[in-house]
Design a protein around this motif. Structure first.
Motif, mmCIF file in Angstrom:
data_model
loop_
_atom_site.group_PDB
_atom_site.id
_atom_site.type_symbol
_atom_site.label_atom_id
_atom_site.label_comp_id
_atom_site.label_asym_id
_atom_site.label_seq_id
_atom_site.Cartn_x
_atom_site.Cartn_y
_atom_site.Cartn_z
ATOM 1 N N GLU A 100 4.829 9.948 -2.585
ATOM 2 C CA GLU A 100 3.957 10.613 -1.617
ATOM 3 C C GLU A 100 4.296 12.087 -1.491
ATOM 4 O O GLU A 100 3.412 12.952 -1.497
ATOM 5 N N GLN A 101 5.594 12.394 -1.381
ATOM 6 C CA GLN A 101 6.015 13.790 -1.270
ATOM 7 C C GLN A 101 5.694 14.561 -2.553
ATOM 8 O O GLN A 101 5.257 15.714 -2.510
ATOM 9 N N TYR A 102 5.904 13.923 -3.679
ATOM 10 C CA TYR A 102 5.623 14.570 -4.970
ATOM 11 C C TYR A 102 4.143 14.918 -5.099
ATOM 12 O O TYR A 102 3.781 16.029 -5.503
ATOM 13 N N SER A 103 3.285 13.976 -4.742
ATOM 14 C CA SER A 103 1.842 14.205 -4.846
ATOM 15 C C SER A 103 1.399 15.343 -3.934
ATOM 16 O O SER A 103 0.597 16.205 -4.339
ATOM 17 N N LYS A 104 1.918 15.374 -2.711
ATOM 18 C CA LYS A 104 1.557 16.439 -1.777
ATOM 19 C C LYS A 104 2.050 17.790 -2.272
ATOM 20 O O LYS A 104 1.342 18.793 -2.185
ATOM 21 N N TRP A 105 3.262 17.814 -2.783
ATOM 22 C CA TRP A 105 3.851 19.063 -3.290
ATOM 23 C C TRP A 105 3.066 19.595 -4.483
ATOM 24 O O TRP A 105 2.722 20.778 -4.533
ATOM 25 N N LEU A 106 2.747 18.701 -5.428
ATOM 26 C CA LEU A 106 2.026 19.135 -6.617
ATOM 27 C C LEU A 106 0.620 19.601 -6.258
ATOM 28 O O LEU A 106 0.147 20.636 -6.766
ATOM 29 N N GLU A 107 -0.053 18.886 -5.374
ATOM 30 C CA GLU A 107 -1.401 19.261 -4.977
ATOM 31 C C GLU A 107 -1.396 20.583 -4.223
ATOM 32 O O GLU A 107 -2.310 21.405 -4.381
ATOM 33 N N SER A 108 -0.372 20.818 -3.432
ATOM 34 C CA SER A 108 -0.262 22.077 -2.702
ATOM 35 C C SER A 108 -0.189 23.258 -3.659
ATOM 36 O O SER A 108 -0.854 24.285 -3.464
ATOM 37 N N HIS A 109 0.618 23.121 -4.722
ATOM 38 C CA HIS A 109 0.721 24.204 -5.701
ATOM 39 C C HIS A 109 -0.564 24.333 -6.515
ATOM 40 O O HIS A 109 -1.009 25.449 -6.810
ATOM 41 N N MET A 110 -1.170 23.198 -6.851
ATOM 42 C CA MET A 110 -2.401 23.232 -7.625
ATOM 43 C C MET A 110 -3.514 23.947 -6.858
ATOM 44 O O MET A 110 -4.298 24.717 -7.439
#
Length: 225
Positions: free
Chosen positions: A5-15
């Protein structure tokens, strides 16, 4: 929240903040090895993705562009982290790519960055080494120790980072307020708790503390996260 969950949020934030080539590189360049590093090494040691940037656009002094697998942007010095697959970085690399890779590393170092490189083989076969290396990085370059402070609340960890950054100097309540983005009352409460817990000590009297510093028992042989 767990890793996924944290990984997905982090990656989407940068994207969501990327455009053009930078967005394309993040979408196409962040793959198996990079996620393996995050899941098996970074997350177990650090527990968050604060200050870590994937597929970071780096520009050298001549204006040449490079992309780093990860950039850890922290005071006092940023760190480039590279994940190298054998096929990409050895067997399939022609002479120009080999030269470019060395020039890229030289450019990073000459801009006063630290750099760490991990092979995907080590990520699969020797996690102990990889995790130990990241823990040593946090201690040697950022004055942190994951074991000592990983269970502290985020705001207390940030106060410790502030205390480490000022080094032999002390800091005041206003500094803590600015660091945390909270009011005087909240900052004072946190600081008092950290004095009671032995992380901080008074640098200006005992009845009412206005200035703080790392506790004496914490400044020798102990590093913070």
């Amino acid at each position: 929240m767990g890793f996924e969950e944290q990984y997905s949020k982090w990656l989407e934030s940068h994207m969501s903040r990327r455009t053009g080539e930078s967005r394309r590189r993040l979408k196409e360049g962040h793959g198996y090895g990079e996620k393996l590093f995050l899941e098996q090494v970074w997350w177990p040691v650090v527990g968050n993705f604060d200050d870590l940037h994937p597929e970071y656009e780096f520009v050298d002094k001549d204006g040449s562009y490079y992309y780093l697998d990860f950039a850890y942007l922290r005071i006092p010095q940023p760190t480039a982290i590279e994940v190298d697959g054998f096929a990409t970085h050895a067997r399939d690399m022609d002479r120009w790519e080999f030269r470019k890779d060395r020039r890229r590393q030289n450019a990073i170092v000459l801009r006063n960055w630290n750099i760490l490189r991990f092979s995907t083989d080590d990520l699969k076969d020797d996690l102990t080494y990889c995790r130990k290396t990241i823990a040593e990085m946090l201690g040697a370059w950022y004055g942190e120790n994951a074991e000592d402070t990983s269970k502290l609340p985020l705001r207390k960890r940030e106060i410790l980072r502030l205390a480490v950054r000022v080094g032999n100097n002390d800091f005041g309540i206003a500094d803590a307020c600015a660091c945390l983005g909270v009011g005087d009352r909240s900052a004072r409460q946190l600081l008092h708790e950290m004095v009671d817990e032995g992380y901080l000590e008074s640098a200006s009297g005992t009845a009412r503390i206005h200035r703080y510093r790392l506790a004496g028992n914490k400044t020798s042989g102990t590093q913070f996260r």
